[in-house]
Design an enzyme around this catalytic site. Sequence first.
Site, PDB file in Angstrom:
ATOM      1  N   GLY A 177       0.541  -1.183  -0.042  1.00 23.25           N
ATOM      2  CA  GLY A 177       0.171  -0.374  -0.154  1.00 23.25           C
ATOM      3  C   GLY A 177       0.714   1.080  -0.018  1.00 23.25           C
ATOM      4  O   GLY A 177       1.634   1.076   0.889  1.00 23.25           O
ATOM      5  N   ALA A 179      15.253  11.866  -1.518  1.00 19.46           N
ATOM      6  CA  ALA A 179      16.331  11.533  -1.120  1.00 19.46           C
ATOM      7  C   ALA A 179      17.290  10.464  -1.320  1.00 19.46           C
ATOM      8  O   ALA A 179      18.032  11.068  -1.708  1.00 19.46           O
ATOM      9  CB  ALA A 179      16.153  11.896   0.372  1.00 19.46           C
ATOM     10  N   VAL A 180      16.613   9.266  -1.780  1.00 24.81           N
ATOM     11  CA  VAL A 180      17.763   8.557  -2.334  1.00 24.81           C
ATOM     12  C   VAL A 180      17.975   8.824  -3.269  1.00 24.81           C
ATOM     13  O   VAL A 180      19.504   8.323  -3.419  1.00 24.81           O
ATOM     14  CB  VAL A 180      16.401   7.160  -2.485  1.00 24.81           C
ATOM     15  CG1 VAL A 180      18.036   6.251  -3.515  1.00 24.81           C
ATOM     16  CG2 VAL A 180      16.269   6.018  -1.216  1.00 24.81           C
ATOM     17  N   ARG A 208       0.942  -5.203  -5.342  1.00 22.55           N
ATOM     18  CA  ARG A 208       1.523  -6.374  -4.092  1.00 22.55           C
ATOM     19  C   ARG A 208       1.254  -7.203  -5.632  1.00 22.55           C
ATOM     20  O   ARG A 208       0.771  -7.242  -5.882  1.00 22.55           O
ATOM     21  CB  ARG A 208       0.001  -6.310  -3.527  1.00 22.55           C
ATOM     22  CG  ARG A 208       0.437  -5.466  -2.484  1.00 22.55           C
ATOM     23  CD  ARG A 208      -1.417  -5.609  -0.870  1.00 22.55           C
ATOM     24  NE  ARG A 208      -1.434  -5.738   0.244  1.00 22.55           N
ATOM     25  CZ  ARG A 208      -1.918  -4.398   0.278  1.00 22.55           C
ATOM     26  NH1 ARG A 208      -2.526  -3.703  -0.723  1.00 22.55           N
ATOM     27  NH2 ARG A 208      -1.551  -3.458   1.164  1.00 22.55           N
ATOM     28  N   ASP A 262       4.863  -4.401   6.266  1.00 15.93           N
ATOM     29  CA  ASP A 262       4.875  -5.937   6.984  1.00 15.93           C
ATOM     30  C   ASP A 262       5.692  -6.779   5.471  1.00 15.93           C
ATOM     31  O   ASP A 262       6.482  -7.908   5.303  1.00 15.93           O
ATOM     32  CB  ASP A 262       3.555  -6.412   7.582  1.00 15.93           C
ATOM     33  CG  ASP A 262       4.149  -7.891   8.630  1.00 15.93           C
ATOM     34  OD1 ASP A 262       5.192  -7.878   8.567  1.00 15.93           O
ATOM     35  OD2 ASP A 262       3.578  -8.566   8.068  1.00 15.93           O
ATOM     36  N   THR A 307       3.640   3.086   5.937  1.00 11.98           N
ATOM     37  CA  THR A 307       2.688   2.096   6.539  1.00 11.98           C
ATOM     38  C   THR A 307       2.055   2.990   7.169  1.00 11.98           C
ATOM     39  O   THR A 307       2.410   3.281   7.906  1.00 11.98           O
ATOM     40  CB  THR A 307       3.118   0.504   6.677  1.00 11.98           C
ATOM     41  OG1 THR A 307       1.229   1.004   7.077  1.00 11.98           O
ATOM     42  CG2 THR A 307       3.667   0.424   8.018  1.00 11.98           C
ATOM     43  N   ASP A 331      -0.560   2.053   8.861  1.00 10.54           N
ATOM     44  CA  ASP A 331      -0.762   1.188  10.041  1.00 10.54           C
ATOM     45  C   ASP A 331       0.176   1.914  10.759  1.00 10.54           C
ATOM     46  O   ASP A 331      -1.113   1.844  12.230  1.00 10.54           O
ATOM     47  CB  ASP A 331      -0.578  -0.294   9.402  1.00 10.54           C
ATOM     48  CG  ASP A 331      -2.751  -0.052   8.442  1.00 10.54           C
ATOM     49  OD1 ASP A 331      -3.296   1.166   7.909  1.00 10.54           O
ATOM     50  OD2 ASP A 331      -1.624  -0.799   8.145  1.00 10.54           O
ATOM     51  N   ASP A 365       1.620  -0.002  12.381  1.00  6.38           N
ATOM     52  CA  ASP A 365       1.762  -2.068  13.103  1.00  6.38           C
ATOM     53  C   ASP A 365       3.156  -2.105  12.780  1.00  6.38           C
ATOM     54  O   ASP A 365       3.579  -3.525  13.265  1.00  6.38           O
ATOM     55  CB  ASP A 365       1.221  -2.468  12.221  1.00  6.38           C
ATOM     56  CG  ASP A 365       1.124  -2.669  10.863  1.00  6.38           C
ATOM     57  OD1 ASP A 365       1.858  -1.717  10.257  1.00  6.38           O
ATOM     58  OD2 ASP A 365       0.009  -4.076  10.035  1.00  6.38           O
ATOM     59  N   ARG A 377      -4.919  -1.804  10.071  1.00  5.99           N
ATOM     60  CA  ARG A 377      -4.452  -3.356  10.020  1.00  5.99           C
ATOM     61  C   ARG A 377      -5.124  -4.169  11.611  1.00  5.99           C
ATOM     62  O   ARG A 377      -6.213  -3.686  11.865  1.00  5.99           O
ATOM     63  CB  ARG A 377      -3.586  -3.726   9.841  1.00  5.99           C
ATOM     64  CG  ARG A 377      -3.128  -3.544   8.037  1.00  5.99           C
ATOM     65  CD  ARG A 377      -2.363  -4.232   7.495  1.00  5.99           C
ATOM     66  NE  ARG A 377      -1.961  -5.609   7.754  1.00  5.99           N
ATOM     67  CZ  ARG A 377      -0.988  -6.251   7.584  1.00  5.99           C
ATOM     68  NH1 ARG A 377      -0.183  -5.211   7.112  1.00  5.99           N
ATOM     69  NH2 ARG A 377      -1.108  -7.641   7.922  1.00  5.99           N
TER      70      ARG A 377
END
Length: 381
Positions: A16, A27-28, A110, A141, A164, A166, A168, A210
């Site tokens: 996501g 930046a990279v 994904r 994750d 993310t 989330d 999480d 999530r």
Amino acid sequence: MSLSSESPVAVLCSGGDAPGMNAFLRAVVRLGLNRHQVPVLGIRDGYRGLVRAARQVNADTDGLVRLKQEIERNIGNRGLIDAQQNIIQMDHASVSGIMGKGGTILGSARCLDFHKPEVRREVIDLLGKLGVGSLIISGGDGSLTGARLLAEESNLRIIGVPATIDNDLQFTEMSLGVDTAVHTLVWAVDHFIDTARSHRRVMVLETMGRESGDLARMAALASGAEMVITPESGALTESRMRGLAEKIEGAMTRGRGHAIVLIAEGVKFEPEQKRNGAYILRDAFQAYFQRAGAPFPDLEVRPSVLGHLQRGGHATPGDCILAARFAEEAWKSLLDSNGKNGITALRYNKVEIVPFGCPDLPERSIHSRAMDALHDDLANW
């Protein structure tokens, strides 16, 4: 810069999208070109783009030659414009003006095929043929699990970057995108409050997150929402929902004119339910308020699932700064002869590289409980 004479670093965004991914990409690329004089290859659509490119090369004997020619011919924005080009050699212009833009200009997706070891082997072989020795992977994750598998199955240097909304990922205090998502939720609550006050309503707003309630609890603290329900507080039973409705009704009896309730999407119900939590909670509240003899039978409860609204929008300064810090630490690790594979993490306000599979920060759960207690005291209405 010719791929035949330079060893480029590749970068991709996976899973996501999260605000701050573009700031991180910028930046990279800028640090690679300006500070380290190392070319950077942007991978379109995350792991899916790598898989497509690998299959393109394997389709015929001249596939690799054509892929290299395409990369060297269509540099920067020319490559980004061509939706069919999976690997783009980035330049300064290609990341100009993207700092605060939400989403990712490289695209993200994904890729279920990447779960297969034989598909990952094709990708590893492709990167070797292109001279890529290092890969930076930004995502949540699942994306970081893919990064760990690549690190275990190849000689590539792999750096993961948590991105993310989330929040999480328990090994880091903050992931890219969280700060922006909280700002967006506060903005949404501010707008829902206007209608709630005008019509004497209870608004039940469902947030993302999530299995983590961090996004909801941070937004509740920052917005002044009267109630927040998170997965960490356990499953919602009929009795618990009735207790929450009683609390709202009691506040209304004391003169309160509205209520904003935030519920995280990961909240479970007993018995198990299939619908969105906001609608389940709405039905429970409405039934309680309309029971026989209730003091406010006309009190309306309106649910809203905020959904992907939370993922978009202009990245906040906080996310842009964190993106730059993560990018700098990723480069430091990649260029360190003693550096190891791992993930950038914000720990005790310091950015560092932690190994894949790093244990959770115990302070995360302690901090979450402290925020819940603080919110309860501030919203004691």
